[in-house]
Design a protein around this motif. Structure first.
Motif, PDB file in Angstrom:
ATOM      1  N   LEU A  30      48.602  43.144  49.123  1.00 27.97           N
ATOM      2  CA  LEU A  30      49.799  42.599  48.969  1.00 27.97           C
ATOM      3  C   LEU A  30      50.787  43.656  48.142  1.00 27.97           C
ATOM      4  O   LEU A  30      51.928  43.117  47.726  1.00 27.97           O
ATOM      5  CB  LEU A  30      50.067  41.035  48.623  1.00 27.97           C
ATOM      6  N   GLN A  31      49.979  44.721  47.351  1.00 25.88           N
ATOM      7  CA  GLN A  31      50.664  45.557  46.303  1.00 25.88           C
ATOM      8  C   GLN A  31      51.142  44.630  45.231  1.00 25.88           C
ATOM      9  O   GLN A  31      52.109  45.026  44.631  1.00 25.88           O
ATOM     10  CB  GLN A  31      51.685  46.292  46.948  1.00 25.88           C
ATOM     11  N   LEU A  32      50.234  43.806  44.599  1.00 34.21           N
ATOM     12  CA  LEU A  32      50.405  42.895  43.598  1.00 34.21           C
ATOM     13  C   LEU A  32      49.546  43.576  42.351  1.00 34.21           C
ATOM     14  O   LEU A  32      48.545  44.257  42.530  1.00 34.21           O
ATOM     15  CB  LEU A  32      50.030  41.570  43.818  1.00 34.21           C
ATOM     16  N   SER A  33      49.926  43.219  41.040  1.00 36.53           N
ATOM     17  CA  SER A  33      49.201  43.664  40.059  1.00 36.53           C
ATOM     18  C   SER A  33      48.631  42.408  39.278  1.00 36.53           C
ATOM     19  O   SER A  33      49.197  41.430  39.409  1.00 36.53           O
ATOM     20  CB  SER A  33      50.020  44.418  39.109  1.00 36.53           C
ATOM     21  N   GLY A  34      47.536  42.734  38.420  1.00 35.45           N
ATOM     22  CA  GLY A  34      47.090  41.541  37.815  1.00 35.45           C
ATOM     23  C   GLY A  34      45.425  41.463  37.443  1.00 35.45           C
ATOM     24  O   GLY A  34      44.866  42.495  37.722  1.00 35.45           O
ATOM     25  N   TRP A  35      44.926  40.157  37.449  1.00 36.10           N
ATOM     26  CA  TRP A  35      43.565  40.035  37.312  1.00 36.10           C
ATOM     27  C   TRP A  35      43.051  38.808  37.671  1.00 36.10           C
ATOM     28  O   TRP A  35      43.871  37.784  37.864  1.00 36.10           O
ATOM     29  CB  TRP A  35      43.179  40.729  35.937  1.00 36.10           C
ATOM     30  N   VAL A  36      41.593  38.669  38.025  1.00 35.81           N
ATOM     31  CA  VAL A  36      41.243  37.410  38.451  1.00 35.81           C
ATOM     32  C   VAL A  36      39.915  37.174  37.523  1.00 35.81           C
ATOM     33  O   VAL A  36      39.143  38.415  37.358  1.00 35.81           O
ATOM     34  CB  VAL A  36      41.071  37.393  39.868  1.00 35.81           C
ATOM     35  N   ARG A  37      39.269  36.231  37.116  1.00 36.89           N
ATOM     36  CA  ARG A  37      38.158  35.903  36.430  1.00 36.89           C
ATOM     37  C   ARG A  37      37.377  34.581  36.485  1.00 36.89           C
ATOM     38  O   ARG A  37      38.277  33.460  36.833  1.00 36.89           O
ATOM     39  CB  ARG A  37      38.253  36.382  35.014  1.00 36.89           C
ATOM     40  N   ASN A  38      36.277  34.585  36.660  1.00 32.98           N
ATOM     41  CA  ASN A  38      35.549  33.229  36.593  1.00 32.98           C
ATOM     42  C   ASN A  38      35.644  32.667  35.189  1.00 32.98           C
ATOM     43  O   ASN A  38      35.705  33.182  34.289  1.00 32.98           O
ATOM     44  CB  ASN A  38      34.084  33.377  36.907  1.00 32.98           C
TER      45      ASN A  38
END
Length: 91
Positions: A30-38
């Protein structure tokens, strides 16, 4: 083009099922920026930004996640745009 940012938490069976990697793949698509974490408490934390429609699309995707996940709750809030570059999976 309106750029928006969302930050939030996903609860349920969301760790050990490829949730972070699947989220990153969908965000990049989707051409998004950012992050993900547990998180230690079993939730997944996510921050993503980009065009309003793409952000809405990822938010809808997070409501179900990958096929092995079982999302019980999704909490998202508006967040100031961070100017993130790319989308990463944090340890």
């Amino acid at each position: 083009m309106v750029i928006v940012c969302r930050h939030g938490y996903v609860e349920g069976r969301v760790q050990g099922v490829g949730f972070r990697q699947s989220t990153a793949m969908e965000a990049r698509r989707l051409q998004l920026s950012g992050w993900v974490r547990n998180l230690p408490d079993g939730r997944v934390e996510v921050l993503f930004e980009g065009e309003d429609e793409a952000v809405s699309s990822l938010a809808k995707w997070l409501e179900r996640g990958p096929s092995a996940a079982r999302v019980l709750a999704l909490t998202l809030q508006e967040h100031p745009v961070q100017g993130e570059q790319g989308f990463v999976v944090k340890p």
